[in-house]
Write an enzyme that holds these catalytic residues in place. Structure first.
Site, PDB file in Angstrom:
ATOM      1  CG  ASP A  44     -18.454 -36.473  11.139  1.00 36.32           C
ATOM      2  OD1 ASP A  44     -17.999 -35.452  10.809  1.00 36.32           O
ATOM      3  OD2 ASP A  44     -18.580 -36.732  12.285  1.00 36.32           O
ATOM      4  CG  ASP A  83     -14.693 -37.393  10.384  1.00 38.97           C
ATOM      5  OD1 ASP A  83     -14.054 -37.684  11.162  1.00 38.97           O
ATOM      6  OD2 ASP A  83     -15.120 -36.312  10.069  1.00 38.97           O
ATOM      7  CE  LYS A 113     -11.812 -35.069  10.643  1.00 34.68           C
ATOM      8  NZ  LYS A 113     -12.959 -34.717  11.817  1.00 34.68           N
ATOM      9  CD  GLU A 182     -14.948 -27.883  12.621  1.00 37.74           C
ATOM     10  OE1 GLU A 182     -14.692 -28.857  12.595  1.00 37.74           O
ATOM     11  OE2 GLU A 182     -16.221 -27.319  12.448  1.00 37.74           O
TER      12      GLU A 182
END
Ligand code: KIV
Length: 291
Positions: A44, A83, A113, A182
């Site tokens: 995204d 995503d 995801k 992340e």
């Protein structure tokens, strides 16, 4: 044949590092696929690097589906992950299933995801139970940027680090096939990678994850608003594009483009006939002369 989730799991077991890149369009997906990238994420991040939004939050399901279809058309071998955008898997399990199914059925992706750990584990379980592979995403989860108070490194305190280990295990237990880590400290990413049997894919999480993911616009130096700390520019395509565009503008202005090479010819007899015909038409219009 596309890469499968069991091949990805085997890569972790054999300690073969996995590379993943984002892709949002047919041509880029084709080039990345031809280069042997095994995992393509239609992230995204599309919202920021392609559509020019300030964050990923405004991205819609329809935008994601549109771009995922293009990436699927462009790739043959890569495993394509779509995503799930902000609030498309929180409102109810039914919404989560319906939206996850769109990625698989309508767009042709192989997996979805979604962001979050313990809080989304039940949703992950439900989606996986319907036959849709799920990739988790923990640490700095951009869809929660307002809750997190900005794009900051996550998991720096003992309780936050323990929370992330718990999130990773909850995702593994729920049946996720991989987890994106992340912007977390490298030692924490190493510990999480050792604690779970599914591959971890890091971005800003150090070298000890099972794989790495980068936003392709960062990696190619195409996104010129800012360069994230975790990004490495393997090319500087923004300079290449600017200089090519400047050359084009000046060649058009000078009449140096197009040349005969970029144009199509026409038989001279036909050109003469056409001009003569146009002369006749003009004479009829101006003077009412008929042949
Ligand atoms: O949207 C995206 O590109 C992502 C990656 C940064 C993992 O979620």
């Amino acid at each position: 044949m596309r890469v499968t989730i069991s091949e990805l799991k085997q890569m972790k077991q054999k300690r073969e590092r996995i590379s993943m890149l984002t892709a949002y369009d047919y041509s880029t997906a084709k080039l990345l696929d031809e280069s042997g990238v095994p995992l393509l994420l239609v992230g995204d991040s599309l919202g920021m690097v392609v559509l020019g939004y300030e964050s990923t939050i405004p991205v819609t399901m329809d935008e994601m589906i549109h771009h995922t279809k293009a990436v699927v058309r462009g790739s043959k071998r890569a495993f394509v992950v779509g995503d799930m955008p902000f609030m498309t898997y929180h409102t109810s399990t039914t919404d989560a299933l319906r939206n996850a199914a769109r990625f698989i059925q309508e767009a042709g992706a192989q997996a979805v995801k979604l962001e979050g750990g313990v809080t989304v584990a039940q949703t992950v379980e439900k989606v996986v139970s319907c036959g849709i592979p799920v990739m988790g995403h923990i640490g700095l989860t951009p869809q929660s940027v307002n809750q997190l108070g900005g794009f900051k490194v996550q998991g720096r305190s003992l309780s936050a680090a323990l929370g992330l280990v718990e999130d990773a295990k909850a995702l593994e237990d729920a049946g996720a096939f991989a987890i994106v880590l992340e912007t977390i400290p490298a030692p924490l990413a190493r510990i999480i990678t050792e604690q779970v049997s599914i591959p971890t894919i890091g971005i800003g999480a150090g070298p000890d994850c099972d794989g790495q993911v980068q936003v392709v616009h960062d990696m190619l130096g195409l996104f010129s608003d800012f360069v994230p700390k975790h990004a490495k520019q393997y090319a500087k395509l923004s300079d290449v594009i600017r200089s090519a565009a400047k050359e084009y503008v000046s060649e058009v202005a000078e009449g140096a483009f197009p040349t005969a090479k970029e144009s199509s010819s026409m038989d001279q007899t036909l050109v003469d006939q056409l001009l003569a015909e146009l002369d006749v038409q003009r004479a009829v219009r101006d003077f009412g002369v008929t042949g």
